[in-house]
Design a protein around this motif. Structure first.
Motif, short mmCIF file in Angstrom:
data_model
loop_
_atom_site.label_atom_id
_atom_site.label_comp_id
_atom_site.label_asym_id
_atom_site.label_seq_id
_atom_site.Cartn_x
_atom_site.Cartn_y
_atom_site.Cartn_z
N PRO A 279 1.22 -1.20 -0.16
CA PRO A 279 0.22 0.52 0.30
C PRO A 279 0.53 1.15 0.11
CG PRO A 279 -0.93 -2.13 1.41
CD PRO A 279 0.61 -2.20 1.26
N GLY A 280 2.14 1.36 0.56
CA GLY A 280 2.55 2.54 0.42
C GLY A 280 3.36 2.98 -0.13
N PRO A 281 3.89 2.11 -1.54
CA PRO A 281 4.50 2.71 -2.70
C PRO A 281 2.93 3.37 -3.82
CG PRO A 281 5.29 0.51 -1.91
CD PRO A 281 4.21 1.14 -1.09
N THR B 78 9.80 -0.12 3.90
CA THR B 78 9.47 -2.17 4.64
C THR B 78 9.67 -2.42 5.99
OG1 THR B 78 11.72 -2.86 3.02
CG2 THR B 78 8.85 -2.51 2.55
N LYS B 79 11.27 -1.53 5.50
CA LYS B 79 11.14 -1.77 7.96
C LYS B 79 9.91 -1.55 8.86
CE LYS B 79 14.89 -0.82 9.92
NZ LYS B 79 16.34 -2.14 9.77
N ASP B 80 9.01 -0.85 8.47
CA ASP B 80 8.35 -0.67 8.80
C ASP B 80 6.92 0.14 8.28
OD1 ASP B 80 5.88 0.58 10.93
OD2 ASP B 80 6.89 2.31 11.96
N ILE B 81 6.09 -1.43 7.99
CA ILE B 81 5.93 -1.97 6.64
C ILE B 81 4.68 -1.03 6.77
CG2 ILE B 81 4.50 -4.11 7.73
CD1 ILE B 81 5.48 -5.09 5.30
N LYS B 82 3.12 -0.84 7.81
CA LYS B 82 2.43 0.20 7.75
C LYS B 82 2.75 1.59 7.24
CE LYS B 82 -0.89 -1.29 10.77
NZ LYS B 82 -1.41 -1.46 12.19
N ALA B 83 3.47 2.10 8.21
CA ALA B 83 3.89 3.14 8.25
C ALA B 83 4.25 3.88 7.00
CB ALA B 83 5.11 3.52 9.02
N LEU C 51 -1.57 2.25 7.77
CA LEU C 51 -1.57 1.84 6.38
C LEU C 51 -2.42 0.98 6.31
CD1 LEU C 51 0.78 3.21 3.70
CD2 LEU C 51 -1.46 3.94 4.58
N GLY C 52 -3.80 0.27 6.06
CA GLY C 52 -4.58 -0.71 5.98
C GLY C 52 -4.03 -1.59 5.07
N PHE C 53 -5.34 -2.75 4.49
CA PHE C 53 -4.97 -3.51 3.25
C PHE C 53 -5.76 -2.94 2.21
CE2 PHE C 53 -5.20 -7.58 1.10
CZ PHE C 53 -3.87 -8.17 1.47
N GLU C 54 -4.77 -1.78 1.84
CA GLU C 54 -5.51 -1.42 1.17
C GLU C 54 -4.42 -1.32 -0.99
OE1 GLU C 54 -4.49 2.92 1.75
OE2 GLU C 54 -5.59 2.46 3.39
N VAL C 55 -4.50 -2.23 -1.02
CA VAL C 55 -4.01 -2.97 -2.29
C VAL C 55 -4.71 -2.61 -3.53
CG1 VAL C 55 -2.98 -4.90 -0.85
CG2 VAL C 55 -5.54 -5.25 -2.28
N ILE D 85 -8.49 -3.11 7.66
CA ILE D 85 -7.64 -3.61 8.95
C ILE D 85 -6.27 -3.68 9.27
CG2 ILE D 85 -9.81 -2.04 10.27
CD1 ILE D 85 -9.92 -4.91 11.94
N PHE D 86 -6.36 -4.96 8.04
CA PHE D 86 -5.27 -5.69 8.61
C PHE D 86 -3.66 -4.83 7.41
CE2 PHE D 86 -8.82 -8.42 9.12
CZ PHE D 86 -8.84 -8.40 10.92
N GLU D 87 -2.54 -5.70 8.01
CA GLU D 87 -1.54 -5.24 7.16
C GLU D 87 -1.19 -6.34 5.68
OE1 GLU D 87 0.21 -6.70 11.17
OE2 GLU D 87 -1.62 -5.48 10.69
N PRO D 88 -0.63 -5.85 5.10
CA PRO D 88 -0.45 -6.59 3.80
C PRO D 88 0.99 -7.40 4.31
CG PRO D 88 -0.11 -4.80 3.08
CD PRO D 88 -0.59 -4.48 4.50
N GLY D 89 1.38 -8.91 4.02
CA GLY D 89 2.95 -9.75 3.89
C GLY D 89 2.88 -9.74 2.58
N PHE D 90 4.55 -10.58 2.73
CA PHE D 90 5.34 -10.77 1.54
C PHE D 90 4.24 -11.08 0.19
CE2 PHE D 90 8.00 -12.78 -1.31
CZ PHE D 90 7.80 -12.01 -2.35
N PRO D 91 4.07 -12.46 1.35
CA PRO D 91 3.15 -13.40 -0.08
C PRO D 91 1.85 -13.02 -0.43
CG PRO D 91 3.06 -14.29 1.98
CD PRO D 91 3.75 -13.16 2.27
#
Length: 383
Positions: free
Chosen positions: A136-138, A281-286, A305-309, A318-324
């Motif tokens: 989501p951040g990028p 990605t060091k602070d994956i939600k920020a 950030l939440g799960f904005e994909v 409300i959840f955060e994404p991971g690499f998968p």
């Protein structure tokens, strides 16, 4: 609903990641096509045995030609050492299959150009892998830059940092040997990740000065001896890019395997006259945004950030994404674009962008070898 059948060549780490993403395809909401894994190739029978648990897979083979000529396969995802890219990618395309290939899309610039030429001649849909921009951040960084809210761009920083080579006793592998990963070394492994968003925004370096480092030059060979580790561990590229208004601004690119404390850190920062934005990605939600407050008290603001994909899934916002998750988003972008349904969303690395990244790497080698700033158009003429 249309079903697209996929074959994987290279059943190791990234092949298993792809298989996992295809196995969770139902998590994507209202996606235009169904995608399923039907065939896998690897020279190691033990690696193939892992795929026996996947019910949609009906072909397991150690011969990649059997896979690419099979009617069970429409698209091939391939993850193999860089020196194999050119021959295998071209064989896939000439067999009439579409392609999602791992970076760097050839061991060097000449190989990348030849792969792209064949894809165009054969009329095949081909893209290069790059997952990190699908966090989501990028995506927010891209949106902010395109909005114009940052004002005139002042500077850009982007990179991908590992500490995977910090241990000098780590045994040698193909990514540390130029015969297999190319003279470009770490740039071939990490470079397209740093360049994907800048290239998509039109920020292709016009000139650059490169500092390349070979820090640990020998490693255990795993057989009781010592082997030469002759690739570049770290690359720092100071580049100049031209904005739409004609101004040139500095862009710093970092690709490092010896970055103390970094496990798998991708980052980008864009600063402008009226605002700024940064993500790591060091602070994956920020997500950090800068407010200059019209010349009064300045501030950086953090947003969680939440799960904005780009491609909606069943996962709650409300959840955060991971690499998968972002790997699956990259695959979704590939298949949506293949079907003509990308609809303005961020896409995978194009053939033109893959070549442009190799032009940067080739210029970096020339810059470091001659200890000078190089102009890309003058340094990348490769037959």
């Amino acid at each position: 609903m249309k079903t697209v059948n996929v074959g994987i060549i290279g059943g190791g780490l990234m092949g298993k990641e792809a298989a996992s993403a295809f196995g969770r395809w139902f998590a994507l909401k209202d996606f235009p096509v169904q995608v399923q894994l039907t065939a896998v190739c690897d020279i190691d029978q033990q690696a193939l045995s892992w795929y026996k648990q996947i019910s949609s897979v009906s072909l397991l083979t150690t011969d990649y030609k059997e896979l690419i000529h099979s009617d069970l396969v429409d698209v091939v995802y391939i993850a193999v050492p860089h020196h194999m890219h050119e021959s295998l990618y071209i064989d896939i395309l000439q067999a009439g299959k579409d392609l999602l290939g791992e970076k760097p899309f050839g061991i060097d610039l000449a190989a990348a150009r030849r792969i792209a030429n064949v894809a165009n001649q054969e009329g095949r849909f081909a893209r290069c892998s790059s997952e990190m921009p699908f966090f989501p951040g990028p995506q927010r960084v891209v949106s902010e830059v395109k909005s114009g809210r940052l004002g005139r761009i002042i500077e850009i920083k982007a990179g991908f940092l590992h500490a995977s080579d910090m241990n000098p006793n780590k045994p040698i592998n193909w990514k540390r040997q130029s015969a297999y990963c190319g003279e470009i070394g770490v740039m071939g492994d990490l470079g397209i990740h740093a360049l994907h968003i800048p290239l998509r925004l039109g920020w292709k370096p016009q000139s650059l000065y490169a500092h390349l480092q070979k820090i640990i030059t020998e490693r255990p060979d795993g057989k009781g001896g010592i082997a030469s580790a002759d690739t570049w561990n770290n690359a720092t590229l100071s580049t100049r890019v031209q904005m739409e208004n004609g101004e040139t601004v500095p862009m710093l690119l970092e690709m490092k395997r010896l970055a103390p404390g970094e496990t798998n850190t991708w980052f980008i920062e864009v600063l402008g006259t009226e605002g700024g934005i940064r993500y790591s990605t060091k602070d994956i939600k920020a997500l950090w945004t800068y407010n200059w407050n019209k010349g009064k008290e300045q501030s950086w603001q953090r947003v969680d950030l939440g799960f904005e994909v780009p491609f909606p899934t069943v996962t709650g916002g409300i959840f955060e994404p991971g690499f998968p998750d972002v790997f699956q988003q990259m695959l979704a972008a590939y298949f949506a674009e293949r079907e003509g349904q990308l609809a303005g969303r961020f896409g995978c690395v194009t053939l033109e962008e893959a070549i442009a990244s190799h032009e940067v790497f080739a210029a970096a080698l020339a810059s470091h070898a001659n200890n000078k700033t190089v102009v890309l158009e003058q340094e990348v003429a490769v037959n």
